[in-house]
Design an enzyme around this catalytic site. Structure first.
Site, PDB file in Angstrom:
ATOM      1  N   SER A   1       0.805  -1.221   0.000  1.00 52.21           N
ATOM      2  CA  SER A   1       0.000   0.000   0.000  1.00 52.21           C
ATOM      3  C   SER A   1       0.835   1.266   0.000  1.00 52.21           C
ATOM      4  O   SER A   1       0.330   2.325  -0.347  1.00 52.21           O
ATOM      5  CB  SER A   1      -0.932  -0.004   1.200  1.00 52.21           C
ATOM      6  OG  SER A   1      -0.187  -0.036   2.398  1.00 52.21           O
TER       7      SER A   1
ATOM      8  N   LYS B   1     -12.088  -0.899   3.783  1.00 54.15           N
ATOM      9  CA  LYS B   1     -11.546  -0.172   2.621  1.00 54.15           C
ATOM     10  C   LYS B   1     -12.580  -0.190   1.493  1.00 54.15           C
ATOM     11  O   LYS B   1     -13.620   0.446   1.624  1.00 54.15           O
ATOM     12  CB  LYS B   1     -10.174  -0.743   2.250  1.00 54.15           C
ATOM     13  CG  LYS B   1      -9.146  -0.321   3.320  1.00 54.15           C
ATOM     14  CD  LYS B   1      -7.751  -0.841   3.133  1.00 54.15           C
ATOM     15  CE  LYS B   1      -6.848  -0.209   4.189  1.00 54.15           C
ATOM     16  NZ  LYS B   1      -5.940  -1.138   4.833  1.00 54.15           N
TER      17      LYS B   1
ATOM     18  N   HIS C   1      -5.943  -4.103   0.362  1.00 50.35           N
ATOM     19  CA  HIS C   1      -6.074  -3.093  -0.691  1.00 50.35           C
ATOM     20  C   HIS C   1      -6.495  -3.713  -2.021  1.00 50.35           C
ATOM     21  O   HIS C   1      -6.326  -3.090  -3.071  1.00 50.35           O
ATOM     22  CB  HIS C   1      -4.769  -2.314  -0.861  1.00 50.35           C
ATOM     23  CG  HIS C   1      -4.527  -1.341   0.242  1.00 50.35           C
ATOM     24  ND1 HIS C   1      -5.084  -0.072   0.250  1.00 50.35           N
ATOM     25  CD2 HIS C   1      -3.824  -1.446   1.386  1.00 50.35           C
ATOM     26  CE1 HIS C   1      -4.699   0.562   1.344  1.00 50.35           C
ATOM     27  NE2 HIS C   1      -3.937  -0.245   2.056  1.00 50.35           N
TER      28      HIS C   1
END
Ligand SMILES: *Cc1c(COP(=O)(O)O)cnc(C)c1O
Length: 400
Positions: free
Chosen positions: A186, A245, A214
């Site tokens: 990330s 997320k 992610h």
């Protein structure tokens, strides 16, 4: 040391952080999370620093899903899972997550930080080995520390070094060997080459664990993650990820794996056994978020278009970027002070980004990590790039 001495030490640490230009302030947002947000003192600005990849954080269907679940099951469970904290919805969400990432079952945690923190210790012990990518997330590192297995570290995304570390683990007669990697790094914006990792894992008969925080929701077919992208869903043994997320951005984490592994974690994983059950609202919202992610091809297409456009325009303007094939696009600036100053000036121009410096990234490699979002339009991207160019010239980051 005296008590007064302790508080002096704390003050000195704070002073050092400020003096090094490493102070992390928190801007206050007064609107829902979205492609634009209202920032206290800065007004409405374009947001390029949320993990809200699919733009679902303020989606009305998710809010309704959360509110329906709360109307049905209440606000909180006031219990851990095994005492009286498991509703039918918790179990349904766990099987929907497992179907989504293509494993037998999954187990919910309060956050992926806890999922990683409670993963290794029940599964591996003295005599076993974990071979870990050097850029793995802090929660993987902490989780490994809580476990007695020996630890080997390989240079990030370096398959030759991974092989060397596996040879070292074997030569020390490691019993079980687990390779641990982020699916997406990330801070740098790269996707792990899981196909290559799984091939090497086969050579050494090693297990593979992927933290896909992610990636879940945005990478691979229907957003099923990096194992699906690389066609290795069957070979990856353990997948951890977050509901915080792309999948609506609230909170919650999970481990997805074979039935026996999930069953053992339910019996032994400390953050699961000794921490509260997810609120029904989070569970109801996450179930809708997964449905929207599966149906989210047009969102993923817009997200990719935005990322491609931003990357191309910023490269043409002379900025030093990293990453590939992912909507995390870091802009490398070197010194923390420059990154912080640049982020502040961009906010003045209506573009909200965050500077990352030590200890989040190594000293001297400060950067602004931009993250694209499916709610952005192409003219939002153009506006952001124009602001980067203005500020970049003023600060001599790029030529005139
Ligand atoms: C965000 C993140 C986590 C932590 O997830 P939470 O659910 O916010 O605790 C863990 N691992 C990686 C790779 C992440 O990016």
């Amino acid at each position: 040391m005296s008590r007064a001495g302790f508080y002096d030490k704390v003050d000195n640490a704070l002073g050092g952080i400020r003096d090094d230009g490493l102070w992390k302030g928190e801007r206050v947002i007064t609107s829902p999370q979205g492609g634009t947000v209202d920032v206290d003192g800065a007004g409405e600005v374009l947001n390029f620093c949320a993990n809200n990849y699919l733009g679902l954080a303020d989606h009305p269907d998710i809010i309704n899903g959360a509110s329906d679940a709360m109307n049905r099951s209440g606000y909180g469970m006031a219990s851990v899972r095994f005492i009286c904290g498991t509703t039918d919805q918790h179990r349904t969400l766990e099987s929907e997550i497992a179907d989504y990432v293509r494993t037998d079952d999954s187990i919910l945690f309060a956050a992926c930080f806890d999922a990683n923190g409670g993963l290794f210790e029940p599964l591996l012990g003295e005599g076993d080995a974990i071979v870990s990518d050097s850029l793995n997330h802090a929660s993987i590192i902490d989780g490994m520390r809580l476990c007695k297995a020996s630890r080997y570290r390989f240079a990030t995304r370096d398959i030759d070094d991974l092989r060397r570390q596996l040879v070292a683990a074997r030569s020390h007669h490691a019993d079980n060997i687990l390779i641990a990697t982020d699916g997406v790094f990330s801070m740098d914006g790269y996707i792990a080459d899981l196909a290559a990792i799984c091939r090497v894992a086969d050579e050494f008969d090693a297990l593979v664990m992927v933290d896909d925080c992610h990636a879940t929701g945005l990478i691979g077919p229907e957003g099923r993650g990096t194992p699906s992208l690389h066609g290795v869903s069957d070979r990856v043994d353990i997948l951890t990820s977050t509901l915080g997320k792309a999948l609506g951005g609230a909170m919650g984490g999970f481990v997805a794996a074979r039935q026996s592994v999930v069953d053992l974690l339910r019996q032994r994983s400390r953050p699961y056994l000794f921490s509260n059950s997810l609120s029904p609202g989070l569970v109801g919202g996450a179930r809708v978020a997964i449905k929207l992610a599966i149906e989210g091809d047009s969102r993923r297409e817009r997200l990719n278009d935005n990322a491609t456009r931003f990357r191309r325009l910023m490269t043409d303007a002379g900025f030093q970027l990293s990453g590939h094939g992912h909507p995390i696009i870091p802009v490398h600036l070197g010194e923390a002070e420059i990154a912080t100053e640049m982020a502040a000036r961009l906010l003045d121009k209506g573009v909200y980004v965050t500077a990352f410096s030590f200890p989040v990234v190594p000293r001297g490699s400060a950067r602004i990590r931009t993250q694209m979002n499916a709610s952005h339009h192409s003219d939002d991207i153009d506006r952001a790039v124009a602001a980067f160019i203005d500020v970049g010239r003023d600060l001599d980051v790029i030529g005139p």
